[in-house]
Design a protein around this motif. Structure first.
Motif, short mmCIF file in Angstrom:
data_model
loop_
_atom_site.label_atom_id
_atom_site.label_comp_id
_atom_site.label_asym_id
_atom_site.label_seq_id
_atom_site.Cartn_x
_atom_site.Cartn_y
_atom_site.Cartn_z
N SER A 189 0.63 -1.50 -0.20
CA SER A 189 0.03 0.16 -0.35
C SER A 189 0.82 1.27 -0.57
CB SER A 189 -1.24 0.40 1.06
OG SER A 189 0.13 0.36 2.47
N THR A 190 -0.17 2.17 -0.32
CA THR A 190 1.02 3.61 -0.37
C THR A 190 1.08 4.11 0.96
OG1 THR A 190 -0.32 4.18 -2.77
CG2 THR A 190 1.07 6.15 -1.06
N GLY A 191 0.32 4.40 2.19
CA GLY A 191 0.52 4.19 3.57
C GLY A 191 1.94 3.42 4.01
N SER A 192 2.14 2.59 3.54
CA SER A 192 3.40 1.76 4.18
C SER A 192 4.45 1.92 3.54
CB SER A 192 2.93 0.56 3.47
OG SER A 192 4.05 -0.82 3.96
N VAL A 193 4.49 2.22 2.21
CA VAL A 193 5.22 2.75 1.13
C VAL A 193 5.65 4.03 2.31
CG1 VAL A 193 6.37 3.76 -0.57
CG2 VAL A 193 5.28 2.13 -0.97
N LYS A 194 5.43 5.14 2.84
CA LYS A 194 5.45 6.89 2.88
C LYS A 194 6.34 5.98 5.04
CE LYS A 194 1.34 9.16 1.22
NZ LYS A 194 0.41 9.90 0.71
N SER A 195 5.16 5.17 5.17
CA SER A 195 5.57 5.20 6.38
C SER A 195 6.93 4.04 6.61
CB SER A 195 4.33 3.83 7.87
OG SER A 195 4.66 2.92 7.16
N GLN A 196 7.47 3.29 6.09
CA GLN A 196 8.77 2.80 6.56
C GLN A 196 9.91 3.43 5.70
OE1 GLN A 196 9.94 -1.00 4.01
NE2 GLN A 196 7.56 -1.18 4.66
N ALA A 197 9.10 4.53 4.33
CA ALA A 197 10.08 5.98 4.11
C ALA A 197 10.39 6.86 5.71
CB ALA A 197 9.61 6.46 2.66
N SER A 198 9.62 6.97 5.88
CA SER A 198 9.69 7.87 7.11
C SER A 198 10.47 7.46 8.14
CB SER A 198 7.91 7.87 7.62
OG SER A 198 8.67 9.27 9.01
N ARG A 199 10.45 6.12 8.14
CA ARG A 199 11.72 5.38 9.25
C ARG A 199 12.13 5.81 8.94
NH1 ARG A 199 6.81 2.64 10.80
NH2 ARG A 199 7.53 1.01 9.13
N GLY A 200 12.64 5.08 7.67
CA GLY A 200 14.15 5.35 6.80
C GLY A 200 14.63 5.91 7.05
N LEU A 201 14.26 7.83 7.14
CA LEU A 201 14.98 9.04 6.65
C LEU A 201 15.64 9.06 8.39
CD1 LEU A 201 12.56 11.43 4.63
CD2 LEU A 201 14.64 9.96 3.90
N ALA A 202 14.76 9.17 9.09
CA ALA A 202 15.16 9.36 10.17
C ALA A 202 16.14 8.78 11.13
CB ALA A 202 13.45 9.13 11.37
N ARG A 203 16.06 6.81 10.16
CA ARG A 203 17.65 6.26 11.03
C ARG A 203 18.60 7.00 10.07
NH1 ARG A 203 16.32 -0.30 10.65
NH2 ARG A 203 18.12 -0.26 10.99
N LEU A 204 18.77 7.14 8.48
CA LEU A 204 19.75 7.69 7.91
C LEU A 204 19.99 9.12 8.52
CD1 LEU A 204 18.71 7.48 4.00
CD2 LEU A 204 19.98 6.39 5.41
N ARG A 205 18.72 9.91 9.11
CA ARG A 205 19.66 11.68 9.71
C ARG A 205 20.68 10.39 10.94
NH1 ARG A 205 13.31 12.66 8.05
NH2 ARG A 205 13.86 13.46 7.16
N ASP A 206 19.92 9.68 11.80
CA ASP A 206 20.47 9.75 12.91
C ASP A 206 22.44 9.02 12.86
OD1 ASP A 206 18.10 9.98 14.65
OD2 ASP A 206 17.99 7.96 14.66
N HIS A 207 22.34 8.64 11.76
CA HIS A 207 23.80 8.34 10.91
C HIS A 207 25.20 8.94 10.04
CE1 HIS A 207 21.47 4.12 12.60
NE2 HIS A 207 23.14 4.36 12.68
#
Length: 172
Positions: free
Chosen positions: A137-155
């Motif tokens: 689903s598009t919602g799944s893409v949005k939530s995983q992208a958001s979490r992935g970006l947050a993890r990238l920002r941490d590193h």
């Protein structure tokens, strides 16, 4: 079988597919192997794929699925670190340092999250297109992208080498 059409597709899509594969695998050799493997599988089904009017989506989806399955199979195997992964290269250009940090952080993400970020921000696909490629689903893409970006920002350090003193933990 439409060999000329397949040849034209490969010629036109080789570079974008290889770039995507590199971002998915983190290794140039593995990226080329991934693209070749997916194109080999696609060639066998090319007649059906080309009738679907979306061969790029089919091939990208196959590439993401193959990369994920390769990672699952290789999960037990120890992955040697590249010298560049162990210590960031001393480079005078901050952009190169940030890019290196980004690639290292991207390699640490789960395969599906990495695939979503690569398709969204490097291949510039819409969330709906990514959902279609990954079959979610598009919602799944949005939530995983958001979490992935947050993890990238941490590193990823946004100020490599020249961060202001207040951002390095010192008080002004």
């Amino acid at each position: 079988m439409d060999d000329d059409g397949f040849r034209a597709f490969v010629t036109a899509q080789w570079e974008p597919l290889t770039r995507t594969a590199y971002l998915l695998t983190g290794d140039r050799g593995a990226a080329e192997d991934l693209v070749q493997s997916v194109l080999e599988k696609s060639h066998r089904r090319w007649g059906r794929i080309v009738r679907s009017d979306a061969p790029e989506i089919y091939v990208r989806r196959a590439m993401v699925n193959t990369a994920i399955s390769w990672r699952r199979r290789r999960r037990v195997v120890e992955v040697p670190l590249l010298a560049a992964d162990a210590a960031p290269a001393a480079d005078q250009y901050d952009r190169a340092d940030t890019r290196q940090q980004l690639l290292v952080a991207l390699r640490k993400l789960p395969p599906r999250t990495r695939a979503i970020l690569v398709l969204r921000y490097f291949e510039d696909l819409s969330e709906a297109d990514i959902a279609q490629v990954l079959g979610c689903s598009t919602g799944s893409v949005k939530s995983q992208a958001s979490r992935g970006l947050a993890r990238l920002r941490d590193h990823v350090d946004p100020y490599p080498g020249n961060a202001p003193a207040r951002l390095q933990g010192e008080t002004a």
